[in-house]
Motif scaffolding. Structure first.
Motif, PDB file in Angstrom:
ATOM      1  N   UNK A  14      24.934  33.789  44.078  1.00 52.38           N
ATOM      2  CA  UNK A  14      24.810  32.328  44.172  1.00 52.38           C
ATOM      3  C   UNK A  14      25.863  31.646  43.303  1.00 52.38           C
ATOM      4  N   UNK A  15      26.076  32.171  42.109  1.00 56.94           N
ATOM      5  CA  UNK A  15      27.115  31.609  41.232  1.00 56.94           C
ATOM      6  C   UNK A  15      28.493  31.725  41.880  1.00 56.94           C
ATOM      7  N   UNK A  16      28.751  32.860  42.537  1.00 57.16           N
ATOM      8  CA  UNK A  16      30.037  33.040  43.216  1.00 57.16           C
ATOM      9  C   UNK A  16      30.200  32.049  44.363  1.00 57.16           C
ATOM     10  N   UNK A  17      29.132  31.832  45.133  1.00 56.72           N
ATOM     11  CA  UNK A  17      29.204  30.882  46.247  1.00 56.72           C
ATOM     12  C   UNK A  17      29.444  29.461  45.747  1.00 56.72           C
ATOM     13  N   UNK A  18      28.854  29.108  44.611  1.00 59.99           N
ATOM     14  CA  UNK A  18      28.954  27.749  44.092  1.00 59.99           C
ATOM     15  C   UNK A  18      30.215  27.505  43.257  1.00 59.99           C
ATOM     16  N   UNK A  19      30.926  28.559  42.884  1.00 58.71           N
ATOM     17  CA  UNK A  19      32.106  28.423  42.017  1.00 58.71           C
ATOM     18  C   UNK A  19      33.280  27.832  42.793  1.00 58.71           C
ATOM     19  N   UNK A  20      34.140  27.132  42.064  1.00 55.49           N
ATOM     20  CA  UNK A  20      35.348  26.562  42.663  1.00 55.49           C
ATOM     21  C   UNK A  20      36.574  27.416  42.366  1.00 55.49           C
ATOM     22  N   UNK A  21      36.555  28.090  41.223  1.00 52.14           N
ATOM     23  CA  UNK A  21      37.701  28.910  40.823  1.00 52.14           C
ATOM     24  C   UNK A  21      37.216  29.995  39.866  1.00 52.14           C
ATOM     25  N   UNK A  22      38.050  30.993  39.688  1.00 54.31           N
ATOM     26  CA  UNK A  22      37.741  32.091  38.777  1.00 54.31           C
ATOM     27  C   UNK A  22      38.269  31.745  37.396  1.00 54.31           C
ATOM     28  N   UNK A  23      37.559  32.179  36.380  1.00 53.36           N
ATOM     29  CA  UNK A  23      38.027  32.038  35.008  1.00 53.36           C
ATOM     30  C   UNK A  23      37.835  33.379  34.312  1.00 53.36           C
ATOM     31  N   UNK A  24      38.439  33.529  33.149  1.00 54.93           N
ATOM     32  CA  UNK A  24      38.304  34.778  32.390  1.00 54.93           C
ATOM     33  C   UNK A  24      36.841  35.009  31.998  1.00 54.93           C
ATOM     34  N   UNK A  25      36.132  33.941  31.647  1.00 55.07           N
ATOM     35  CA  UNK A  25      34.723  34.075  31.268  1.00 55.07           C
ATOM     36  C   UNK A  25      33.872  34.509  32.453  1.00 55.07           C
ATOM     37  N   UNK A  26      34.170  33.946  33.635  1.00 57.33           N
ATOM     38  CA  UNK A  26      33.422  34.303  34.838  1.00 57.33           C
ATOM     39  C   UNK A  26      33.690  35.756  35.212  1.00 57.33           C
ATOM     40  N   UNK A  27      34.946  36.208  35.093  1.00 56.55           N
ATOM     41  CA  UNK A  27      35.265  37.609  35.356  1.00 56.55           C
ATOM     42  C   UNK A  27      34.530  38.515  34.363  1.00 56.55           C
ATOM     43  N   UNK A  28      34.453  38.095  33.110  1.00 56.34           N
ATOM     44  CA  UNK A  28      33.734  38.889  32.106  1.00 56.34           C
ATOM     45  C   UNK A  28      32.258  38.998  32.472  1.00 56.34           C
ATOM     46  N   UNK A  29      31.662  37.913  32.970  1.00 58.10           N
ATOM     47  CA  UNK A  29      30.263  37.948  33.421  1.00 58.10           C
ATOM     48  C   UNK A  29      30.088  38.914  34.590  1.00 58.10           C
ATOM     49  N   UNK A  53      45.642  41.993  34.299  1.00 58.73           N
ATOM     50  CA  UNK A  53      45.605  41.020  35.394  1.00 58.73           C
ATOM     51  C   UNK A  53      44.701  39.836  35.054  1.00 58.73           C
ATOM     52  N   UNK A  54      43.583  40.113  34.394  1.00 58.16           N
ATOM     53  CA  UNK A  54      42.677  39.031  33.980  1.00 58.16           C
ATOM     54  C   UNK A  54      43.367  38.147  32.945  1.00 58.16           C
ATOM     55  N   UNK A  55      44.045  38.759  31.967  1.00 60.70           N
ATOM     56  CA  UNK A  55      44.736  37.987  30.934  1.00 60.70           C
ATOM     57  C   UNK A  55      45.843  37.116  31.519  1.00 60.70           C
ATOM     58  N   UNK A  56      46.497  37.596  32.563  1.00 60.00           N
ATOM     59  CA  UNK A  56      47.588  36.814  33.158  1.00 60.00           C
ATOM     60  C   UNK A  56      47.096  35.806  34.196  1.00 60.00           C
ATOM     61  N   UNK A  57      45.797  35.851  34.539  1.00 51.62           N
ATOM     62  CA  UNK A  57      45.249  34.896  35.500  1.00 51.62           C
ATOM     63  C   UNK A  57      45.525  35.266  36.943  1.00 51.62           C
ATOM     64  N   UNK A  58      45.847  36.518  37.200  1.00 56.00           N
ATOM     65  CA  UNK A  58      46.087  36.998  38.565  1.00 56.00           C
ATOM     66  C   UNK A  58      44.743  37.419  39.162  1.00 56.00           C
ATOM     67  N   UNK A  59      43.953  36.424  39.551  1.00 58.17           N
ATOM     68  CA  UNK A  59      42.560  36.657  39.925  1.00 58.17           C
ATOM     69  C   UNK A  59      42.406  37.511  41.171  1.00 58.17           C
ATOM     70  N   UNK A  60      43.210  37.282  42.187  1.00 52.99           N
ATOM     71  CA  UNK A  60      43.103  38.067  43.421  1.00 52.99           C
ATOM     72  C   UNK A  60      43.454  39.525  43.152  1.00 52.99           C
ATOM     73  N   UNK A  61      44.550  39.750  42.439  1.00 54.33           N
ATOM     74  CA  UNK A  61      44.937  41.122  42.101  1.00 54.33           C
ATOM     75  C   UNK A  61      43.895  41.783  41.198  1.00 54.33           C
ATOM     76  N   UNK A  62      43.317  41.019  40.281  1.00 55.96           N
ATOM     77  CA  UNK A  62      42.276  41.563  39.403  1.00 55.96           C
ATOM     78  C   UNK A  62      41.034  41.947  40.208  1.00 55.96           C
ATOM     79  N   UNK A  63      40.678  41.133  41.193  1.00 58.67           N
ATOM     80  CA  UNK A  63      39.512  41.444  42.036  1.00 58.67           C
ATOM     81  C   UNK A  63      39.751  42.726  42.832  1.00 58.67           C
ATOM     82  N   UNK A  64      40.957  42.889  43.377  1.00 55.45           N
ATOM     83  CA  UNK A  64      41.281  44.092  44.148  1.00 55.45           C
ATOM     84  C   UNK A  64      41.322  45.314  43.228  1.00 55.45           C
TER      85      UNK A  64
END
Length: 154
Positions: A14-29, A53-64
């Protein structure tokens, strides 16, 4: 003082559906709630890659990269952008036809969040249930249950 309940994958979805963008804190969660192999001692290269990848903000690459580290048997089957949303399908057997494969399909306006939503759902499906090797028996008595004593059988 009561402890807070541990968030479930449904809450995270639900949090993922409601989110607008990824952040380092959200990735940590996401990592703390879903990942069993992070940080991986045996695969320190993959773990450090995810962290970079998380530190550099490359969210798509970090997810993959997180998908590759945590669920190596799952792969991205399809990524499609249609009418303002990214549609992501993850699959265990990419070579099988769609109708034979058990895939996870998610969608989101943000590509990284679409992939992370699929990752969380695939992690939920892949997590083994806590079952014992011996089936359990219900111990409740029914309202119509009446003990019967038989003295002489036969």
């Amino acid at each position: 003082m009561s402890a807070l309940p541990h968030p479930t994958s449904t809450d995270l979805g639900k949090r993922l559906r409601d989110a607008y963008a990824v952040s380092a804190e959200f990735m940590a969660d996401i990592i703390s709630q879903t990942c069993r192999r992070f940080p991986s001692v045996g695969q320190s290269g993959k773990t450090s890659r995810v962290e970079r990848l998380i530190q550099s903000g490359a969210w798509t690459d970090a997810a993959i990269a997180l998908l590759d580290l945590e669920l190596p048997q799952w792969q991205i089957r399809r990524l499609v952008y249609d009418e303002g949303e990214w549609h992501c399908a993850l699959s265990r057997e990419r070579e099988l036809p769609d109708w034979l494969d058990q895939s996870v399909e998610t969608r989101h306006a943000d590509l990284a969040l679409a992939i992370l939503s699929g990752f969380v759902e695939a992690q939920r499906i892949s997590t083994p249930e806590n079952r014992t090797s011996v089936p359990s028996v219900r111990r409740e008595t029914r309202s119509l249950y009446e003990p019967l004593f038989v003295d002489n059988i036969g």
